[in-house]
Design a protein around this motif. Structure first.
Motif, mmCIF file in Angstrom:
data_model
loop_
_atom_site.group_PDB
_atom_site.id
_atom_site.type_symbol
_atom_site.label_atom_id
_atom_site.label_comp_id
_atom_site.label_asym_id
_atom_site.label_seq_id
_atom_site.Cartn_x
_atom_site.Cartn_y
_atom_site.Cartn_z
ATOM 1 N N PRO A 68 35.745 34.050 39.699
ATOM 2 C CA PRO A 68 35.506 33.218 38.514
ATOM 3 C C PRO A 68 34.728 31.957 38.887
ATOM 4 O O PRO A 68 34.804 31.479 40.015
ATOM 5 C CB PRO A 68 36.918 32.871 38.040
ATOM 6 C CG PRO A 68 37.756 32.952 39.266
ATOM 7 C CD PRO A 68 37.146 34.061 40.103
ATOM 8 N N TRP A 89 43.658 27.272 31.814
ATOM 9 C CA TRP A 89 42.212 27.168 31.974
ATOM 10 C C TRP A 89 41.810 25.928 31.182
ATOM 11 O O TRP A 89 41.995 25.871 29.966
ATOM 12 C CB TRP A 89 41.547 28.410 31.412
ATOM 13 C CG TRP A 89 40.059 28.411 31.452
ATOM 14 C CD1 TRP A 89 39.200 27.969 30.478
ATOM 15 C CD2 TRP A 89 39.229 28.893 32.508
ATOM 16 N NE1 TRP A 89 37.906 28.149 30.868
ATOM 17 C CE2 TRP A 89 37.888 28.714 32.108
ATOM 18 C CE3 TRP A 89 39.490 29.458 33.751
ATOM 19 C CZ2 TRP A 89 36.812 29.081 32.908
ATOM 20 C CZ3 TRP A 89 38.426 29.831 34.541
ATOM 21 C CH2 TRP A 89 37.102 29.648 34.132
ATOM 22 N N VAL A 132 39.094 33.362 32.655
ATOM 23 C CA VAL A 132 38.748 33.633 34.055
ATOM 24 C C VAL A 132 37.782 34.816 34.113
ATOM 25 O O VAL A 132 36.747 34.763 34.781
ATOM 26 C CB VAL A 132 40.011 33.922 34.897
ATOM 27 C CG1 VAL A 132 39.662 34.548 36.233
ATOM 28 C CG2 VAL A 132 40.829 32.657 35.092
ATOM 29 N N SER A 187 34.302 34.079 32.726
ATOM 30 C CA SER A 187 33.488 33.230 33.601
ATOM 31 C C SER A 187 32.877 34.002 34.762
ATOM 32 O O SER A 187 31.882 33.565 35.338
ATOM 33 C CB SER A 187 34.322 32.072 34.149
ATOM 34 O OG SER A 187 35.142 32.491 35.224
ATOM 35 N N ALA A 188 33.475 35.134 35.109
ATOM 36 C CA ALA A 188 33.040 35.878 36.289
ATOM 37 C C ALA A 188 31.754 36.665 36.062
ATOM 38 O O ALA A 188 31.069 37.022 37.017
ATOM 39 C CB ALA A 188 34.150 36.828 36.747
ATOM 40 N N TRP A 195 33.432 42.111 34.355
ATOM 41 C CA TRP A 195 34.643 41.353 34.061
ATOM 42 C C TRP A 195 34.558 40.631 32.722
ATOM 43 O O TRP A 195 35.558 40.488 32.019
ATOM 44 C CB TRP A 195 34.934 40.342 35.168
ATOM 45 C CG TRP A 195 35.246 40.964 36.482
ATOM 46 C CD1 TRP A 195 34.479 40.908 37.614
ATOM 47 C CD2 TRP A 195 36.388 41.753 36.825
ATOM 48 N NE1 TRP A 195 35.082 41.620 38.630
ATOM 49 C CE2 TRP A 195 36.260 42.142 38.166
ATOM 50 C CE3 TRP A 195 37.514 42.170 36.112
ATOM 51 C CZ2 TRP A 195 37.210 42.922 38.819
ATOM 52 C CZ3 TRP A 195 38.460 42.955 36.766
ATOM 53 C CH2 TRP A 195 38.300 43.316 38.101
ATOM 54 N N SER A 196 33.361 40.168 32.372
ATOM 55 C CA SER A 196 33.232 39.413 31.122
ATOM 56 C C SER A 196 33.509 40.295 29.905
ATOM 57 O O SER A 196 34.023 39.818 28.898
ATOM 58 C CB SER A 196 31.867 38.738 31.023
ATOM 59 O OG SER A 196 30.842 39.691 31.059
#
Length: 129
Positions: A29, A57, A74, A77-78, A82-83
Motif C-alpha cells: 500500500p 486509515w 489499503v 492504494s496499492a 488489489w484496487s
C-alpha cells in the motif's frame, strides 16, 4: 497532518503485526504504517480508544476510515489488481459482509495464528452493536 495516508494498527498484537507486515510485503500500500502505540493520535484526529478497537486509515485531509473500510483503502492504494478488490469492498453488499468478517476477526484476534493475550480487546469493547 501527514502528507500521505497513515495506516494505524495495534503493534502489541502479533496477529495484527503479522497481517500488516504481509500487506507491506505483498500488497504494498502507498501509505505510512505506524502502530498506534507510536503514533501521534491527537495529530491524526484519532482517540486511543478507537485505535485499540480497529485498524485505521487516516487521509492527509484528516478523514478516518476504520475496520473493513480501512482495509479497503489499503487495497485501493496499492493499485494493480488489489484496487479492484478494494473498490468491491466499498460497495454493498460486499461492504456489509466485509464489516461482519472484520468484526469477527477483530473480536477473536487473540485466537488467530500469532495472536496472544495482548491481542484481546477489553471486555467492554467486544460487546455491543
Amino acid at each position: 497532518m501527514p502528507t500521505q495516508p497513515v495506516l494505524v494498527f495495534d503493534g502489541d498484537c502479533g496477529f495484527c503485526t503479522t497481517s500488516v507486515r504481509f500487506a507491506e510485503q505483498r500488497i504494498r500500500p502507498r501509505c505510512e504504517v505506524v502502530p498506534w502505540q507510536f503514533a501521534d493520535l491527537q495529530t491524526l484526529g484519532v482517540t486511543q480508544e478507537r485505535a485499540e478497537h480497529e485498524v485505521l486509515w487516516v487521509t492527509p485531509a484528516g478523514t478516518v476510515h476504520g475496520g473493513a473500510q480501512a482495509v479497503a483503502k489499503v487495497l485501493l492504494s496499492a493499485g494493480r489488481g488489489w484496487s479492484l478488490v478494494g473498490a468491491l469492498l466499498m460497495l454493498p453488499p460486499a461492504r456489509w459482509a466485509a464489516h461482519g468478517v472484520y468484526r469477527l476477526v477483530a473480536n477473536n484476534r487473540h485466537r488467530m495464528p500469532g495472536g496472544t493475550a495482548a491481542c484481546a480487546l477489553p471486555n467492554h469493547r467486544t460487546q455491543g452493536p
